[in-house]
Design a protein around this motif. Structure first.
Motif, mmCIF file in Angstrom:
data_model
loop_
_atom_site.group_PDB
_atom_site.id
_atom_site.type_symbol
_atom_site.label_atom_id
_atom_site.label_comp_id
_atom_site.label_asym_id
_atom_site.label_seq_id
_atom_site.Cartn_x
_atom_site.Cartn_y
_atom_site.Cartn_z
ATOM 1 N N VAL A 93 0.878 13.932 -2.570
ATOM 2 C CA VAL A 93 -0.204 12.950 -2.715
ATOM 3 C C VAL A 93 -1.435 13.618 -3.306
ATOM 4 C CG1 VAL A 93 -1.805 11.448 -1.484
ATOM 5 C CG2 VAL A 93 0.615 11.448 -0.866
ATOM 6 N N LYS A 94 -1.749 14.824 -2.848
ATOM 7 C CA LYS A 94 -2.913 15.558 -3.353
ATOM 8 C C LYS A 94 -2.770 15.832 -4.840
ATOM 9 C CE LYS A 94 -5.558 19.805 -2.535
ATOM 10 N NZ LYS A 94 -5.645 21.056 -1.696
ATOM 11 N N GLN A 95 -1.577 16.219 -5.281
ATOM 12 C CA GLN A 95 -1.363 16.523 -6.692
ATOM 13 C C GLN A 95 -1.371 15.255 -7.551
ATOM 14 O OE1 GLN A 95 1.720 19.628 -7.530
ATOM 15 N NE2 GLN A 95 1.947 19.699 -5.303
ATOM 16 N N VAL A 96 -0.815 14.178 -7.025
ATOM 17 C CA VAL A 96 -0.857 12.896 -7.750
ATOM 18 C C VAL A 96 -2.299 12.422 -7.875
ATOM 19 C CG1 VAL A 96 -0.227 10.455 -7.625
ATOM 20 C CG2 VAL A 96 1.485 12.209 -7.145
ATOM 21 N N ASP A 97 -3.079 12.587 -6.819
ATOM 22 C CA ASP A 97 -4.490 12.210 -6.843
ATOM 23 C C ASP A 97 -5.217 12.971 -7.953
ATOM 24 O OD1 ASP A 97 -7.033 11.150 -5.909
ATOM 25 O OD2 ASP A 97 -7.367 13.117 -5.012
ATOM 26 N N ALA A 98 -4.918 14.257 -8.109
ATOM 27 C CA ALA A 98 -5.567 15.069 -9.140
ATOM 28 C C ALA A 98 -5.261 14.526 -10.537
ATOM 29 C CB ALA A 98 -5.118 16.521 -9.021
ATOM 30 N N ILE A 99 -4.039 14.045 -10.740
ATOM 31 C CA ILE A 99 -3.668 13.471 -12.037
ATOM 32 C C ILE A 99 -4.449 12.194 -12.298
ATOM 33 C CG2 ILE A 99 -1.777 12.430 -13.357
ATOM 34 C CD1 ILE A 99 0.119 14.354 -11.828
ATOM 35 N N HIS B 47 0.842 -1.193 0.000
ATOM 36 C CA HIS B 47 0.000 0.000 0.000
ATOM 37 C C HIS B 47 0.878 1.243 0.000
ATOM 38 C CE1 HIS B 47 -3.066 2.880 1.185
ATOM 39 N NE2 HIS B 47 -4.002 1.942 1.201
ATOM 40 N N GLY B 48 0.475 2.235 -0.791
ATOM 41 C CA GLY B 48 1.194 3.503 -0.794
ATOM 42 C C GLY B 48 1.048 4.216 0.530
ATOM 43 N N ILE B 49 2.143 4.816 0.977
ATOM 44 C CA ILE B 49 2.134 5.489 2.277
ATOM 45 C C ILE B 49 2.312 6.991 2.077
ATOM 46 C CG2 ILE B 49 4.628 5.339 2.715
ATOM 47 C CD1 ILE B 49 3.817 4.557 5.663
ATOM 48 N N ILE B 50 1.721 7.774 2.973
ATOM 49 C CA ILE B 50 1.816 9.228 2.869
ATOM 50 C C ILE B 50 3.188 9.685 3.361
ATOM 51 C CG2 ILE B 50 0.944 11.432 3.741
ATOM 52 C CD1 ILE B 50 -1.812 10.158 3.930
ATOM 53 N N GLU B 51 3.948 10.288 2.459
ATOM 54 C CA GLU B 51 5.209 10.921 2.843
ATOM 55 C C GLU B 51 5.054 12.439 2.836
ATOM 56 O OE1 GLU B 51 7.642 9.013 -0.241
ATOM 57 O OE2 GLU B 51 8.841 8.172 1.387
ATOM 58 N N ASN B 52 4.473 12.934 1.749
ATOM 59 C CA ASN B 52 4.246 14.367 1.586
ATOM 60 C C ASN B 52 2.792 14.566 1.163
ATOM 61 O OD1 ASN B 52 4.011 17.002 0.392
ATOM 62 N ND2 ASN B 52 6.240 17.099 0.263
ATOM 63 N N PRO B 53 1.937 15.012 2.072
ATOM 64 C CA PRO B 53 0.505 15.137 1.760
ATOM 65 C C PRO B 53 0.217 16.003 0.537
ATOM 66 C CG PRO B 53 0.875 15.365 4.114
ATOM 67 C CD PRO B 53 2.223 15.371 3.473
ATOM 68 N N GLU B 54 0.999 17.044 0.331
ATOM 69 C CA GLU B 54 0.754 17.930 -0.804
ATOM 70 C C GLU B 54 1.034 17.209 -2.124
ATOM 71 O OE1 GLU B 54 -0.467 20.847 -3.146
ATOM 72 O OE2 GLU B 54 -0.750 20.736 -0.969
ATOM 73 N N GLY C 61 -10.565 9.048 -13.773
ATOM 74 C CA GLY C 61 -11.658 8.477 -13.010
ATOM 75 C C GLY C 61 -11.243 7.660 -11.807
ATOM 76 N N THR C 62 -9.962 7.719 -11.437
ATOM 77 C CA THR C 62 -9.467 6.952 -10.295
ATOM 78 C C THR C 62 -8.884 7.910 -9.261
ATOM 79 O OG1 THR C 62 -8.883 5.096 -11.725
ATOM 80 C CG2 THR C 62 -7.869 5.149 -9.549
ATOM 81 N N SER C 63 -9.228 7.721 -8.012
ATOM 82 C CA SER C 63 -8.647 8.538 -6.956
ATOM 83 C C SER C 63 -7.523 7.771 -6.274
ATOM 84 C CB SER C 63 -9.709 8.928 -5.925
ATOM 85 O OG SER C 63 -10.218 7.774 -5.284
ATOM 86 N N VAL C 64 -6.630 8.503 -5.638
ATOM 87 C CA VAL C 64 -5.516 7.902 -4.910
ATOM 88 C C VAL C 64 -5.658 8.278 -3.436
ATOM 89 C CG1 VAL C 64 -3.029 7.837 -4.591
ATOM 90 C CG2 VAL C 64 -3.979 7.973 -6.898
ATOM 91 N N ARG C 65 -5.685 7.282 -2.600
ATOM 92 C CA ARG C 65 -5.802 7.508 -1.152
ATOM 93 C C ARG C 65 -4.623 6.818 -0.464
ATOM 94 N NH1 ARG C 65 -5.544 8.236 3.683
ATOM 95 N NH2 ARG C 65 -7.334 8.292 5.121
ATOM 96 N N ALA C 66 -3.442 7.461 -0.568
ATOM 97 C CA ALA C 66 -2.320 6.960 0.218
ATOM 98 C C ALA C 66 -2.674 7.097 1.694
ATOM 99 C CB ALA C 66 -1.047 7.731 -0.116
ATOM 100 N N ARG C 67 -2.102 6.219 2.511
ATOM 101 C CA ARG C 67 -2.454 6.222 3.935
ATOM 102 C C ARG C 67 -1.203 6.248 4.801
ATOM 103 N NH1 ARG C 67 -6.650 3.203 1.361
ATOM 104 N NH2 ARG C 67 -8.683 4.074 1.951
#
Length: 271
Positions: A207-213, A198-205, A218-224
């Motif tokens: 992760v937010k930008q990768v999620d937008a891509i 599972h992807g882990i949160i290192e840098n929340p910002e 049509g897929t969201s990314v929820r690193a934890r």
């Protein structure tokens, strides 16, 4: 070898109905791994991700290598049946190629929700004459359907290796990812094992930008966080060395080593 006779109509769509105008997570992963089954939209999105996260290619390779080592480990424990959800575009060696090296009669059910994976299903379904392979086009958010299909091909009175590799960070919190894992594990007998990364949160910002891509496809990314990943193993006995960075899970000389991996991984036994 026995296998499903697959056709596009078996899964309710034509395998040719692949939208190449938007990126798809499986095709981005294929690009990270140096594969050939992606399109211009996937390349453009993957390159944007790489600008934000330059280690993505190494992280993808390390994650894949964890799958290889975990599959070998479970095979060494005598597990001969595997349910691999989130299979992805075939990249050799696939899980069945790993386990059938030592256990030719091993049985594997592959599950993925990308039409392009269905197109390559026949490549997935090439194994040993003694073994059995099957493929289902389905989403991990359909655990009941997946289990109903798997029970046609696997003996649920015997241990099963459940593989959820780099998948659950595409399942949002409101889609109940922890409950999905519980449901998938419920019918499995003791001595079954879960292999999960599972992807882990290192840098929340970032992760937010990768999620937008990824959302453009049509897929969201929820690193934890680590504390959010460990509950996936609740009720299980985590095997040594624990839930650790993918490169730290039983490393061998053939693996890719890099610093600060963004994926955590573990294997656990159902008691």
């Amino acid at each position: 070898m026995t296998h499903d006779e697959l056709s596009a109509t078996d899964n309710g769509f034509s395998a040719q109905d692949i939208d190449t105008s938007v990126p798809h997570s499986a095709r981005l992963y294929d690009w990270y791994l140096g594969g050939k089954d992606h399109y211009a939209a996937d390349i453009a999105a993957a390159q944007k991700v790489l600008e934000l996260f330059p280690r993505m290619k190494q992280t993808a390779r390390s994650n894949r290598e964890f799958m290889h080592r975990a599959a070998r480990y479970l095979s060494s424990l005598g597990i001969t049946q595997f349910l691999d959800i989130g299979t992805g575009i075939p990249t050799e060696p696939n899980l069945h190629q790993i386990v059938q090296q030592t256990t030719p009669h091993a049985r594997v059910v592959y599950v993925d929700n990308d039409p392009i994976v269905l197109r390559h299903a026949q490549a997935l379904l090439r194994g040993t004459p003694e073994g059995h392979l099957a493929y289902l086009h389905a989403d991990v958010r359909e655990p009941e359907r997946i289990l109903a299909h798997a029970q046609k091909h696997l003996d649920f009175t015997q241990p099963v290796g459940l593989s959820l590799i780099a998948l659950l960070h595409f399942v949002a919190d409101d889609q109940q990812p922890y409950r999905i894992v519980e449901k998938l594990l419920e019918p499995l007998v003791p001595e079954s094992h879960l292999m999960l990364s599972h992807g882990i949160i290192e840098n929340p910002e970032i992760v937010k930008q990768v999620d937008a891509i990824y959302r453009t496809g049509g897929t969201s990314v929820r690193a934890r966080t680590f504390d959010e990943i460990t509950p996936f193993f609740q009720g299980l006995q985590v095997c040594a060395p624990g839930i650790v960075p993918s490169t730290a899970w039983r490393p061998d000389n053939a693996m890719t080593v890099h610093d600060e991996p963004a994926v955590y991984a573990g294997v656990a036994r159902k008691p």
